[in-house]
Design an enzyme around this catalytic site. Sequence first.
Site, PDB file in Angstrom:
ATOM      1  N   ASN A  87     136.957  29.337  44.349  1.00  0.00           N
ATOM      2  CA  ASN A  87     137.056  30.624  43.658  1.00  0.00           C
ATOM      3  C   ASN A  87     136.873  30.343  42.175  1.00  0.00           C
ATOM      4  OD1 ASN A  87     137.711  33.071  42.513  1.00  0.00           O
ATOM      5  ND2 ASN A  87     139.625  33.340  43.619  1.00  0.00           N
TER       6      ASN A  87
ATOM      7  N   ARG B  30     134.084  32.499  47.042  1.00  0.00           N
ATOM      8  CA  ARG B  30     134.426  33.904  46.799  1.00  0.00           C
ATOM      9  C   ARG B  30     133.419  34.461  45.793  1.00  0.00           C
ATOM     10  NH1 ARG B  30     138.530  36.614  42.686  1.00  0.00           N
ATOM     11  NH2 ARG B  30     138.535  38.732  43.530  1.00  0.00           N
TER      12      ARG B  30
ATOM     13  N   HIS C 113     138.738  43.387  46.764  1.00  0.00           N
ATOM     14  CA  HIS C 113     139.816  42.775  47.567  1.00  0.00           C
ATOM     15  C   HIS C 113     139.501  42.819  49.059  1.00  0.00           C
ATOM     16  CE1 HIS C 113     142.813  43.969  44.141  1.00  0.00           C
ATOM     17  NE2 HIS C 113     142.318  42.756  43.929  1.00  0.00           N
TER      18      HIS C 113
ATOM     19  N   ARG D  94     145.313  47.479  34.250  1.00  0.00           N
ATOM     20  CA  ARG D  94     144.272  48.496  34.423  1.00  0.00           C
ATOM     21  C   ARG D  94     144.899  49.859  34.678  1.00  0.00           C
ATOM     22  NH1 ARG D  94     141.745  44.833  38.794  1.00  0.00           N
ATOM     23  NH2 ARG D  94     140.671  43.231  37.589  1.00  0.00           N
TER      24      ARG D  94
ATOM     25  N   GLU E 121     143.622  35.096  51.487  1.00  0.00           N
ATOM     26  CA  GLU E 121     142.202  35.271  51.232  1.00  0.00           C
ATOM     27  C   GLU E 121     141.429  33.969  51.423  1.00  0.00           C
ATOM     28  OE1 GLU E 121     141.397  38.318  47.888  1.00  0.00           O
ATOM     29  OE2 GLU E 121     143.441  37.608  47.491  1.00  0.00           O
TER      30      GLU E 121
END
Length: 402
Positions: A11, A95, A184, A245, A388
């Site tokens: 990642n 990823r 996601h 955010r 993940e």
Amino acid sequence: MTSPTRVLVLNSGSSSLKYQLLDMRDGSRLAAGLVERIGEPGSRLVHTPLAGGGERRERTAPMADHTAALGAVAEELSADGLGLDSPDLAAVGHRVVHGGLRFSAPTVVTDEVLAEVERLVPVAPLHNPANITGIRTAMALRPDLPQVAVFDTAFHTTMPEHAARYAIDTETADAHRIRRYGFHGTSHAYVSRETARLLGKDPSEVNVIVLHLGNGASASAVAGGRCVDTSMGLTPLEGLVMGTRSGDVDPAVTFHLRRVAGMSVDEIDTLLNKKSGLVGLCGDNDMREIRRRIDEGDERAKLAFDIYVHRLKKYVGAYCAVLGRVDAVVFTAGVGENAAPVREAAMEGLEQLGLAVDPELNAVRSGEPRLISPQGARVAVAVVPTDEELEIARQTYSLVSN
């Protein structure tokens, strides 16, 4: 000769590289680590052998780029007898944040695939360039090995057009790839499937609302194993209140800030992505700290928490309507897995929808998938830890081992 069974998951961020090495015979982790501050003074690698009980190791040394970082990772793995030159290594799974509409499944990387991922940089300027760098670095180190891209957006490509389209001029939207992509996806795929397993059912039989609540946060409506709606859109800015955010906001706010406050486009972008959400509301984006402040009577922290939970409830209610029948609402990721007050508050008042949590079950801390709804509840409420890296490894291995 036996077939290789190991997958290295990478990642890549702009100045970081997270990695895990997994054995796909049982999904066990052999090693994991993180390189941070790549290209900066004081680059640091933290490596943890997970097979054989080795001790965590750290090294601080200049790492000018991702090539140097991955070289250092290779050295640490070799020291544990897990070198990247091992014939046991089947592939590297990467990823990749944005795959647009073209990539709806894990994909072996070719020059053409890389070119398409590069074409998507304008809609993922913070993520895709770093993901591309990681892929190119791994390809240079092991050009003989399959490099597989697993896309955050792929799980959401099953959304129907009426959920994916924005109500703007179609020609303009198509010309500039403006639509809702969602993110996601590997987490939503893994958690929705594991929730079905927890309920003792096949994913095709279950409708699930997944709440992935970390510093970034997103919700999805999953019908029979397929995503039919999700909260993030063209970018990861849309949807739930997040750590930094804003989530959903009237688009005219941006015009107002430009015209009245004189803010530039870049300043508005920074405001909404890095200075909003929980940190903008109360100065903290750590839910543990926010809860501590609430316990001390801090009204600003309380308001931030209430806004966060209110947005969650709105999405749960909306996705109940989208799905028609809901079998489970599931919490995952850092906040979802660990913040019992968030889970309790998000379900409070939703009893008419069949949703409730058992206070004692909700208070239990565990790394295992578990139900937290009262016995006999019409809709299950669950906590399912996300994974993940395992999902990326599974998708990668499934592709290269067939």
